[in-house]
Each structure stands twice: as structure tokens, then as C-alpha cells.
Design a protein around this motif. Sequence first.
Motif, mmCIF file in Angstrom:
data_model
loop_
_atom_site.group_PDB
_atom_site.id
_atom_site.type_symbol
_atom_site.label_atom_id
_atom_site.label_comp_id
_atom_site.label_asym_id
_atom_site.label_seq_id
_atom_site.Cartn_x
_atom_site.Cartn_y
_atom_site.Cartn_z
ATOM 1 N N HIS A 56 -113.440 88.715 53.830
ATOM 2 C CA HIS A 56 -114.107 87.573 52.615
ATOM 3 C C HIS A 56 -113.125 87.032 51.660
ATOM 4 O O HIS A 56 -113.189 85.951 51.274
ATOM 5 C CB HIS A 56 -115.198 88.539 51.818
ATOM 6 N N GLU A 57 -112.185 88.034 51.387
ATOM 7 C CA GLU A 57 -111.193 87.440 50.246
ATOM 8 C C GLU A 57 -110.177 86.591 50.954
ATOM 9 O O GLU A 57 -109.735 85.698 50.164
ATOM 10 C CB GLU A 57 -110.525 88.772 49.606
ATOM 11 N N ARG A 60 -112.213 83.393 50.979
ATOM 12 C CA ARG A 60 -112.500 82.910 49.706
ATOM 13 C C ARG A 60 -111.383 82.271 49.190
ATOM 14 O O ARG A 60 -111.082 81.164 48.344
ATOM 15 C CB ARG A 60 -112.568 83.807 48.736
ATOM 16 N N ASP A 64 -110.390 78.253 47.802
ATOM 17 C CA ASP A 64 -109.808 78.051 46.934
ATOM 18 C C ASP A 64 -108.577 76.862 47.192
ATOM 19 O O ASP A 64 -108.440 76.006 46.625
ATOM 20 C CB ASP A 64 -109.093 79.158 45.884
ATOM 21 N N GLU A 80 -116.533 77.331 53.074
ATOM 22 C CA GLU A 80 -117.440 77.909 52.106
ATOM 23 C C GLU A 80 -118.734 78.638 52.831
ATOM 24 O O GLU A 80 -118.997 79.851 52.605
ATOM 25 C CB GLU A 80 -117.990 77.178 51.184
ATOM 26 N N ARG A 83 -117.237 81.851 54.404
ATOM 27 C CA ARG A 83 -117.153 82.937 53.521
ATOM 28 C C ARG A 83 -118.627 83.663 52.910
ATOM 29 O O ARG A 83 -118.461 84.826 52.780
ATOM 30 C CB ARG A 83 -116.504 82.466 51.890
ATOM 31 N N LYS A 84 -119.604 82.823 52.785
ATOM 32 C CA LYS A 84 -120.781 83.039 52.371
ATOM 33 C C LYS A 84 -121.520 83.994 53.544
ATOM 34 O O LYS A 84 -122.189 84.989 53.343
ATOM 35 C CB LYS A 84 -121.641 81.991 52.115
ATOM 36 N N ARG A 87 -120.104 87.466 53.486
ATOM 37 C CA ARG A 87 -120.673 88.164 52.313
ATOM 38 C C ARG A 87 -121.910 88.485 52.513
ATOM 39 O O ARG A 87 -122.475 89.717 52.092
ATOM 40 C CB ARG A 87 -120.551 87.225 51.002
ATOM 41 N N ASP A 199 -119.630 82.882 39.908
ATOM 42 C CA ASP A 199 -118.753 82.858 41.189
ATOM 43 C C ASP A 199 -119.534 83.636 42.218
ATOM 44 O O ASP A 199 -118.872 83.834 43.153
ATOM 45 C CB ASP A 199 -117.403 83.126 40.796
ATOM 46 N N TYR A 201 -119.609 87.078 42.354
ATOM 47 C CA TYR A 201 -119.105 88.476 42.153
ATOM 48 C C TYR A 201 -119.827 89.008 41.316
ATOM 49 O O TYR A 201 -120.548 88.797 40.313
ATOM 50 C CB TYR A 201 -117.470 88.444 41.936
#
Length: 268
Positions: A56-57, A60, A64, A80, A83-84, A87, A199, A201
Amino acid sequence: MLIAGVLVALTAVPAGAANHGVPAAARPAGAAGHVVPPGTGSAAVRGEAARAVRAHEKARARVDRLRAQDALPEKVRSAERRRKAIRDGLWDALWAVARATGDPVAVDPSGRAGRCPAARTRNRSRAPEGRDGDWTAPTRRFRLSAGYAARGSHWAHRHTGQDFAVPGGTPVYAVGPGTVRATTCGDGFGNQVVVRHSDGYFTQYAHLSRIDVRKGGRVAAGQRIGLAGATGNATGPHLHFEVRITPYMGSAVSPLPWLRRKSVDIGG
């Protein structure tokens, strides 16, 4: 899929695992620390969750970078979505673990069932003026003690957050604007508050002596959410602060780099 291993490993998670810590070892007088309960159960679950957190990081960071490079919108949206998806899979898996182990954030987020100390009207704090959009440290006049991923006899596994050594009764603040996800108690974290930020988190504030907010309420950066204490499995007054991808144990990321991305540099 990465998360599939977590779901398979759920069969190895014993009911009630989140409520059992490791006996605290001897500490110097006045030292602040705590014992973090297993929470995520078996080594297989922890390993799969850790891999999902790293994925995930990484995803992310890619989002960015693409945004900083003014990449094509579709390319950013595709990154994105990935990433989702990571998550969401981690969230579903850890929610199942949290329910199975009795994590109060999953089974009693308002703290009513556990008769957790509710925020009284006289304790409620107001949002500070002029801090909209700002980010801040979670407390003041602190000493950084146990850091993220630290090893030691005080924790069942690696340390999952950053500890701020402060006297009992020291105000604890929301690091940024968000919505209170949980105000609960009953496990090794004692009285705790979990806040969701824009965001995506979550931040967790644990071992509080008092909670000054309610589940579902909005908080601003720098708004007092409680007072530091030593509730739960703690060997001295301090604030245990976590940053998570989901509300649940097993999804923590290193909190100080996360705060630095918000322009909050507190050392360490």
C-alpha cells in the motif's frame, strides 16, 4: 492475491487473542512504556498484513510521484485504484481478525458496551482558531521514547507506534482535521481514540486517562481529544500514537515520516 493469505490464516487466530498481553519486564523508575497485545493473531496473519502495508505504501508513493509530475489524469486514477484495492483488501481481512479477537475498535467503537469513560460536557474541547488545514504534534513538551518497530520484552511483537513520554494529565491533541472513528477501551491500549483523516489514514491515541471527544464528532488540528495516562497495559504515563491504513491493528505505518509529509517534524 496478497490479502488472500490473511483470510486463510484467520483460522489460526484464537478468540480473545487481542485481550492478552505479555508480562511487562522490569523498567527503570519513571520510564514510560506499555505492552502491546498480539491483536493480529498468528505469525502468518502478521506477515501477510505487513506485506500488504508495504504494498500500500509503495502504491501511495507512486500516486504522489505521478501527481508531482503532472502525469495524465488516467494514469493517476489507475494508480489510485490500485492503492485503494490494496487498502480495501487489507481492511476486510483485518476487520475479520479484529471481530474474531474482540478488538474494541471493531466490536465496541463507541465504548458503550465496555462502559468506557464518556466525554462529559464540561470536558468537551473546542476547535482552536486559525488551524484549519494545519497539522500538529499530538502533544507538547514530550520526550520521544519507544519508536515504531522497536524490539523489546515490553511488546508481544515489534512496537506498532511512537511513544511520547509525558506526565499523566498532559493534553493530547488531534494531529489534523478528521472524524472520530472510535472512543473505546478494554484492551492493552486502555482508553483510546481513533480519528479518520481526509487522506484516508487513521491516527490512534492510546493509554489516555480521559477522553474528551465522542464517536462521530469532527475534530480540528490541535483540538484536545483527551489527557495522557497509563490505562491498559502501560508501565508509566505516556501517549502511544499510531498511524494506520485502516482502523485496525496490523495496518500501522511509521508515524514520524507520515507526520513529516504533513510538515510536522518532531525529531526522532
